[in-house]
Each structure stands twice: as C-alpha cells, then as structure tokens.
Design an enzyme around this catalytic site. Structure first.
Site, mmCIF file in Angstrom:
data_model
loop_
_atom_site.group_PDB
_atom_site.id
_atom_site.type_symbol
_atom_site.label_atom_id
_atom_site.label_comp_id
_atom_site.label_asym_id
_atom_site.label_seq_id
_atom_site.Cartn_x
_atom_site.Cartn_y
_atom_site.Cartn_z
ATOM 1 N N SER A 1 59.569 6.212 -28.321
ATOM 2 C CA SER A 1 59.328 4.910 -27.490
ATOM 3 C C SER A 1 60.913 4.186 -27.851
ATOM 4 C CB SER A 1 58.226 4.094 -27.803
ATOM 5 O OG SER A 1 57.045 4.830 -27.710
ATOM 6 N N GLU B 1 60.571 8.901 -18.350
ATOM 7 C CA GLU B 1 62.216 8.709 -18.360
ATOM 8 C C GLU B 1 62.422 9.953 -18.983
ATOM 9 O OE1 GLU B 1 62.767 4.013 -19.304
ATOM 10 O OE2 GLU B 1 61.794 5.011 -20.802
ATOM 11 N N ASN C 1 61.110 0.369 -22.072
ATOM 12 C CA ASN C 1 60.913 -0.561 -23.515
ATOM 13 C C ASN C 1 62.066 -1.686 -23.934
ATOM 14 O OD1 ASN C 1 58.295 0.486 -23.761
ATOM 15 N ND2 ASN C 1 59.050 2.160 -25.274
HETATM 16 N N1 CAA Z 1 42.996 8.315 -18.182
HETATM 17 C C1 CAA Z 1 42.766 8.734 -16.967
HETATM 18 N N2 CAA Z 1 42.612 8.063 -15.750
HETATM 19 C C2 CAA Z 1 42.470 6.766 -16.108
HETATM 20 C C3 CAA Z 1 42.676 6.159 -17.393
HETATM 21 C C4 CAA Z 1 42.909 7.026 -18.650
HETATM 22 N N3 CAA Z 1 43.014 6.479 -19.934
HETATM 23 N N4 CAA Z 1 42.513 4.870 -17.655
HETATM 24 C C5 CAA Z 1 42.338 4.406 -16.075
HETATM 25 N N5 CAA Z 1 42.263 5.549 -15.490
HETATM 26 C C6 CAA Z 1 42.093 5.762 -13.721
HETATM 27 C C7 CAA Z 1 40.781 5.184 -13.318
HETATM 28 O O1 CAA Z 1 40.140 6.401 -13.417
HETATM 29 C C8 CAA Z 1 41.284 4.668 -12.103
HETATM 30 O O2 CAA Z 1 41.345 6.028 -11.117
HETATM 31 P P1 CAA Z 1 40.597 5.494 -9.510
HETATM 32 O O3 CAA Z 1 41.595 4.205 -9.094
HETATM 33 O O4 CAA Z 1 41.122 6.663 -8.855
HETATM 34 O O5 CAA Z 1 39.299 5.393 -9.491
HETATM 35 C C9 CAA Z 1 42.654 4.172 -12.007
HETATM 36 O O6 CAA Z 1 43.153 4.861 -13.492
HETATM 37 C C10 CAA Z 1 42.487 2.592 -12.395
HETATM 38 O O7 CAA Z 1 41.598 2.454 -13.626
HETATM 39 P P2 CAA Z 1 40.430 1.416 -13.438
HETATM 40 O O8 CAA Z 1 40.073 1.063 -12.405
HETATM 41 O O9 CAA Z 1 39.347 1.900 -14.600
HETATM 42 O O10 CAA Z 1 41.097 0.062 -14.232
HETATM 43 P P3 CAA Z 1 42.441 -0.758 -13.811
HETATM 44 O O11 CAA Z 1 42.542 -0.850 -12.377
HETATM 45 O O12 CAA Z 1 42.413 -1.934 -14.983
HETATM 46 O O13 CAA Z 1 43.580 0.260 -14.427
HETATM 47 C C11 CAA Z 1 45.228 0.820 -15.703
HETATM 48 C C12 CAA Z 1 43.727 0.650 -15.365
HETATM 49 C C13 CAA Z 1 45.899 2.178 -14.694
HETATM 50 C C14 CAA Z 1 45.512 1.300 -17.362
HETATM 51 C C15 CAA Z 1 45.965 -0.432 -15.433
HETATM 52 O O14 CAA Z 1 45.427 -1.489 -16.131
HETATM 53 C C16 CAA Z 1 47.546 -0.489 -15.897
HETATM 54 O O15 CAA Z 1 48.367 0.003 -15.167
HETATM 55 N N6 CAA Z 1 47.915 -0.935 -16.886
HETATM 56 C C17 CAA Z 1 49.106 -1.270 -17.508
HETATM 57 C C18 CAA Z 1 49.554 0.227 -18.103
HETATM 58 C C19 CAA Z 1 51.103 0.041 -18.627
HETATM 59 O O16 CAA Z 1 51.674 -0.647 -18.533
HETATM 60 N N7 CAA Z 1 51.425 1.006 -19.160
HETATM 61 C C20 CAA Z 1 52.566 1.319 -19.878
HETATM 62 C C21 CAA Z 1 52.478 0.984 -21.443
HETATM 63 S S1 CAA Z 1 54.020 0.920 -22.338
HETATM 64 C C22 CAA Z 1 54.280 2.753 -22.380
HETATM 65 O O17 CAA Z 1 53.406 3.427 -22.211
HETATM 66 C C23 CAA Z 1 55.653 3.054 -23.095
HETATM 67 C C24 CAA Z 1 55.889 2.874 -24.670
HETATM 68 O O18 CAA Z 1 56.524 3.671 -25.331
HETATM 69 C C25 CAA Z 1 54.776 2.153 -25.461
HETATM 70 P P1 NAD Z 2 48.926 7.927 -32.126
HETATM 71 O O1 NAD Z 2 48.918 7.313 -33.348
HETATM 72 O O2 NAD Z 2 47.696 7.929 -31.120
HETATM 73 O O3 NAD Z 2 48.880 9.694 -32.173
HETATM 74 C C1 NAD Z 2 49.883 10.326 -33.114
HETATM 75 C C2 NAD Z 2 49.137 11.840 -33.530
HETATM 76 O O4 NAD Z 2 50.129 12.512 -34.140
HETATM 77 C C3 NAD Z 2 48.189 11.292 -34.579
HETATM 78 O O5 NAD Z 2 47.034 12.008 -34.016
HETATM 79 C C4 NAD Z 2 48.642 12.067 -35.891
HETATM 80 O O6 NAD Z 2 47.710 12.873 -36.735
HETATM 81 C C5 NAD Z 2 49.632 13.246 -35.218
HETATM 82 N N1 NAD Z 2 50.644 13.636 -36.033
HETATM 83 C C6 NAD Z 2 51.590 13.104 -36.888
HETATM 84 N N2 NAD Z 2 52.335 13.879 -37.527
HETATM 85 C C7 NAD Z 2 52.082 15.156 -36.814
HETATM 86 C C8 NAD Z 2 52.518 16.526 -36.905
HETATM 87 N N3 NAD Z 2 53.754 16.650 -37.663
HETATM 88 N N4 NAD Z 2 52.223 17.576 -36.095
HETATM 89 C C9 NAD Z 2 51.199 17.191 -35.263
HETATM 90 N N5 NAD Z 2 50.639 16.060 -35.241
HETATM 91 C C10 NAD Z 2 51.176 14.886 -36.012
HETATM 92 O O7 NAD Z 2 50.176 7.811 -31.561
HETATM 93 P P2 NAD Z 2 50.706 7.713 -30.111
HETATM 94 O O8 NAD Z 2 50.412 6.298 -29.305
HETATM 95 O O9 NAD Z 2 49.983 8.820 -29.178
HETATM 96 O O10 NAD Z 2 52.222 7.876 -30.091
HETATM 97 C C11 NAD Z 2 52.812 9.162 -30.259
HETATM 98 C C12 NAD Z 2 54.362 8.843 -29.822
HETATM 99 O O11 NAD Z 2 54.359 8.535 -28.596
HETATM 100 C C13 NAD Z 2 55.151 7.954 -30.563
HETATM 101 O O12 NAD Z 2 56.610 8.316 -30.810
HETATM 102 C C14 NAD Z 2 55.109 6.621 -29.703
HETATM 103 O O13 NAD Z 2 56.022 5.634 -29.998
HETATM 104 C C15 NAD Z 2 55.268 7.376 -28.330
HETATM 105 N N6 NAD Z 2 54.658 6.453 -27.405
HETATM 106 C C16 NAD Z 2 53.599 5.794 -27.347
HETATM 107 C C17 NAD Z 2 53.070 5.171 -26.143
HETATM 108 C C18 NAD Z 2 51.582 4.342 -26.254
HETATM 109 O O14 NAD Z 2 51.516 3.708 -25.271
HETATM 110 N N7 NAD Z 2 50.824 4.546 -27.406
HETATM 111 C C19 NAD Z 2 53.771 5.248 -24.933
HETATM 112 C C20 NAD Z 2 54.726 6.258 -24.888
HETATM 113 C C21 NAD Z 2 55.213 6.645 -26.122
#
Ligand code: CAA
Ligand code: NAD
Length: 285
Positions: A119, A152, A190
């Site tokens: 990330s 991405e 991000n």
């Molecule tokens: N796995 C599979 N399908 C899922 C799911 C999961 N974990 N969670 C929800 N869904 C599906 C549901 O089955 C549903 O499908 P249908 O519309 O076909 O029925 C759909 O997604 C919508 O789900 P819900 O109706 O249960 O709930 P919702 O409308 O609140 O949607 C959500 C859930 C899609 C997660 C929505 O809340 C959302 O888009 N949230 C924001 C998510 C977001 O911003 N993600 C990015 C995070 S940052 C990141 O990932 C980058 C990083 O590096 C940290």
């Molecule tokens: P998580 O903590 O849910 O899972 C990480 C897993 O990796 C754990 O189950 C751990 O046991 C396993 N692990 C650690 N070292 C390992 C190795 N050497 N070989 C195999 N498995 C190993 O974390 P996550 O949320 O799945 O995040 C994983 C990566 O994806 C991170 O780099 C995170 O920044 C990125 N990411 C996270 C998100 C998010 O929303 N959580 C979204 C996009 C990208």
C-alpha cells in the site's frame, strides 16, 4: 510467455481476495501462508465469499467448486517454483517483503513476473531485493478484492514495457480495470485517501464529534459508501498504522503522521474488524 499459474503470498484479508479472483478467472492458484492455521482461516474466507456469491445468484455452485479446486494452499515457498506470476500480499513491512522476494528469486523460474500489493512502500525498494527488476511491478488491489474494480499497476524506472503490458492484460483478464502509475509511496489512491483517514482519527482525538456521527456525516454528507472510521476498521488499524508510518517517513509531511490514538489502539490489540474490535465492536458478528 502466457500466464497460467499464479502464486499468492499471504492469505490474509488481501491475499485471500486476490487468490479468489485469480481462481475465479480460471488461473491455477497456489497460495502460501506462514502457518497452517492462517492458511485454514484464509481458505475459509475464500469459501465463504464464493458461497455468498452463489447465494446471491452471481455464481453457479459448479463455478464455485471449480474455482475452489483451482486453489492450492501451502506453507512451503518452494511450491511456487513453477508459477508464471507471483503476487505478494504479506504484512506491510519492508524487511519481510524484501527477504521473502530474495528467497523467491532463487526459487521461481527466471521468466516469471513478480508483483507486490504493497500500500505504501515503493516497488523500487522491494524489487531491488531481486535480480529481475525489469519483470517486477506493483499490482495494488483494493479491499474487498472481489468487489473493488480497480488495480493500480505501478511502474518503476526498471520495469520493462513488456512487463507493464502483461500486467495490465492480466488485470483485465480478472475483470478489473487497471490504472498505470509511477512508483511513489501511496501511488494514487492512498496518497489521497490516507490523509483523509488519519484526519478522521484526529477528529475523534479532538472530540469534533462522536465516532458514529463522524461516520454518518461523511456517509450522508458526501455519499461515501462507508464512513472513515468504519473504513479504517475494515482496512485494519495495524495495516493503516504501518502505512502511515511508511508514508510519513517518505514525505515528512504532517498529513501522513500516524495519530497517537491509532498507535495506542494497535498496541491495545484493537486492529479493527479482523480482531473483533477497533473503533466499533464486532465481537458479536
Ligand atoms: N467479499 C465479496 N463480496 C462482498 C464483500 C466481500 N468481502 N463485501 C461486500 N460484498 C458484496 C456484496 O455481496 C454485495 O454484492 P451485491 O450488490 O451483488 O449484492 C456488494 O458487495 C455490496 O455489499 P453490501 O450490500 O453487503 O454492503 P455495502 O453496500 O455496504 O457495500 C462495500 C460493501 C462494497 C464494502 C462498500 O461499503 C464499499 O465500497 N466500501 C468502501 C470500500 C473501500 O473504500 N475500499 C478501499 C479501501 S483502501 C484500500 O483497499 C487500499 C489500501 O492500500 C489500504
Ligand atoms: P493481513 O494482516 O490481513 O494479512 C497478511 C498475511 O500475510 C497474514 O496472514 C500473515 O500470516 C501472512 N504472512 C506474513 N509473512 C508472510 C510470508 N513471508 N509468506 C506468506 N504469508 C505471510 O494483511 P492485509 O490487509 O491482507 O495486507 C497485506 C498487504 O496488502 C499489505 O502490504 C497491505 O499494505 C496491502 N493492502 C492492504 C489493504 C487493506 O485494505 N487491508 C488494501 C490494499 C493493500
């Protein structure tokens, strides 16, 4: 070289989602975890997600079973030797990622592509742990992987044109949309999202509103699908803390600095939905 066999490192939140979408798209998928218990938890998450899709009529039971049959779990890194593409989704820690890729580089066939789902780390610093820097890209998926359309596709100075094209084609083959971006900490999403999420935590620290009201305000006021504190619990507060720490180290800008409350919640084991408690309590879910 056609991509047929995918290796996924990590079967946590992201690795399990990535393995699921690869298997659903027809790829033979080998997913590697550190311990059997984490593998079992991850495989169970995949089974539940695919079964939910069947219940909703989005997938046929036969397609679910075929996808599950394409996924093999392992704790052995050597099992990834004949993969054509390895996607890493382990903990957000540069040393862990680099040492794992250095080992993989010795194990996996030389023509295979490597990708990291990091990330916030730069792809450059991870790629440098290998001798295949021209075949190394970022593939940054979003959570929940089966639902979010974007990936991405991140290019370093060393990534070849051919690798970039193959990575974009692979993303399309999963039914996702790719955007190309230059290698910089946080890529596009991000870079913009993390300061917003951290500011929401600062708003809690400053007592601007309750947790529920801050979430409600952003959901109903801006039309976001989730409020920022719900989203933080969803992403994982440990992962968010590592991301903020890395981005602050990279940019030295206050907007990326992890707020003390975030650090304390992680220290207290409140890592969000996955640990049963974060800003909200999930213990009865
Ligand atoms: N796995 C599979 N399908 C899922 C799911 C999961 N974990 N969670 C929800 N869904 C599906 C549901 O089955 C549903 O499908 P249908 O519309 O076909 O029925 C759909 O997604 C919508 O789900 P819900 O109706 O249960 O709930 P919702 O409308 O609140 O949607 C959500 C859930 C899609 C997660 C929505 O809340 C959302 O888009 N949230 C924001 C998510 C977001 O911003 N993600 C990015 C995070 S940052 C990141 O990932 C980058 C990083 O590096 C940290
Ligand atoms: P998580 O903590 O849910 O899972 C990480 C897993 O990796 C754990 O189950 C751990 O046991 C396993 N692990 C650690 N070292 C390992 C190795 N050497 N070989 C195999 N498995 C190993 O974390 P996550 O949320 O799945 O995040 C994983 C990566 O994806 C991170 O780099 C995170 O920044 C990125 N990411 C996270 C998100 C998010 O929303 N959580 C979204 C996009 C990208």
């Amino acid at each position: 070289m056609t991509i047929k066999r995918i290796g996924v490192l990590g079967c946590g939140l992201m690795g399990s989602g990535i393995a699921e979408v690869c298997a659903k798209a027809g790829y033979s998928t080998m997913v590697r975890e550190m311990e059997e218990k984490f593998l079992d938890q991850g495989m169970e998450r995949i089974r539940r997600s695919l079964s939910k899709a069947v219940d909703k009529g989005k997938l046929e039971a036969g397609q679910r079973d075929e996808a599950l049959a394409r996924i093999t779990g392992t704790t052995d890194l050597e099992a990834l030797a004949d993969c054509d593409l390895v996607i890493e989704a382990i903990v957000e820690n540069v040393d862990e990622k680099c040492s794992t890729f250095a080992d993989l580089d010795r194990i996996v066939q030389k023509n295979a592509l490597f990708a990291s789902n990091t990330s916030s780390l730069t792809i450059t610093q991870i790629a440098m742990a290998t001798e295949r820097t021209e075949r190394f890209v970022g593939l940054h998926f979003f959570n929940p992987v089966p639902v979010m359309k974007l990936v991405e596709v991140v290019r370093t100075l060393m990534t070849s044109d051919e690798t970039m094209q193959r990575a974009l084609d692979f993303v399309n083959s999963l039914g996702k949309e790719g955007v190309s971006c230059r290698d910089n900490s946080g890529f596009i999403v991000n870079r913009l999202l993390v300061p917003y999420l951290l500011d929401a935590i600062r708003a809690v620290e400053e007592g601007v509103g309750s947790i529920e009201d801050i979430d409600k305000a952003m959901q109903l006021g801006c039309g976001y699908p989730m409020g920022p504190l719900t989203l933080l619990d969803f992403v994982g507060l440990d992962t968010t803390y590592y991301i903020a720490d890395i981005m602050f180290e990279e940019y030295r800008e206050k907007r990326f600095a992890p707020p003390p409350l975030l650090k304390q919640m992680v220290q207290a084991g409140r890592c969000g939905r996955k640990s049963g408690r974060g800003f909200y309590d999930y213990s009865t879910d």
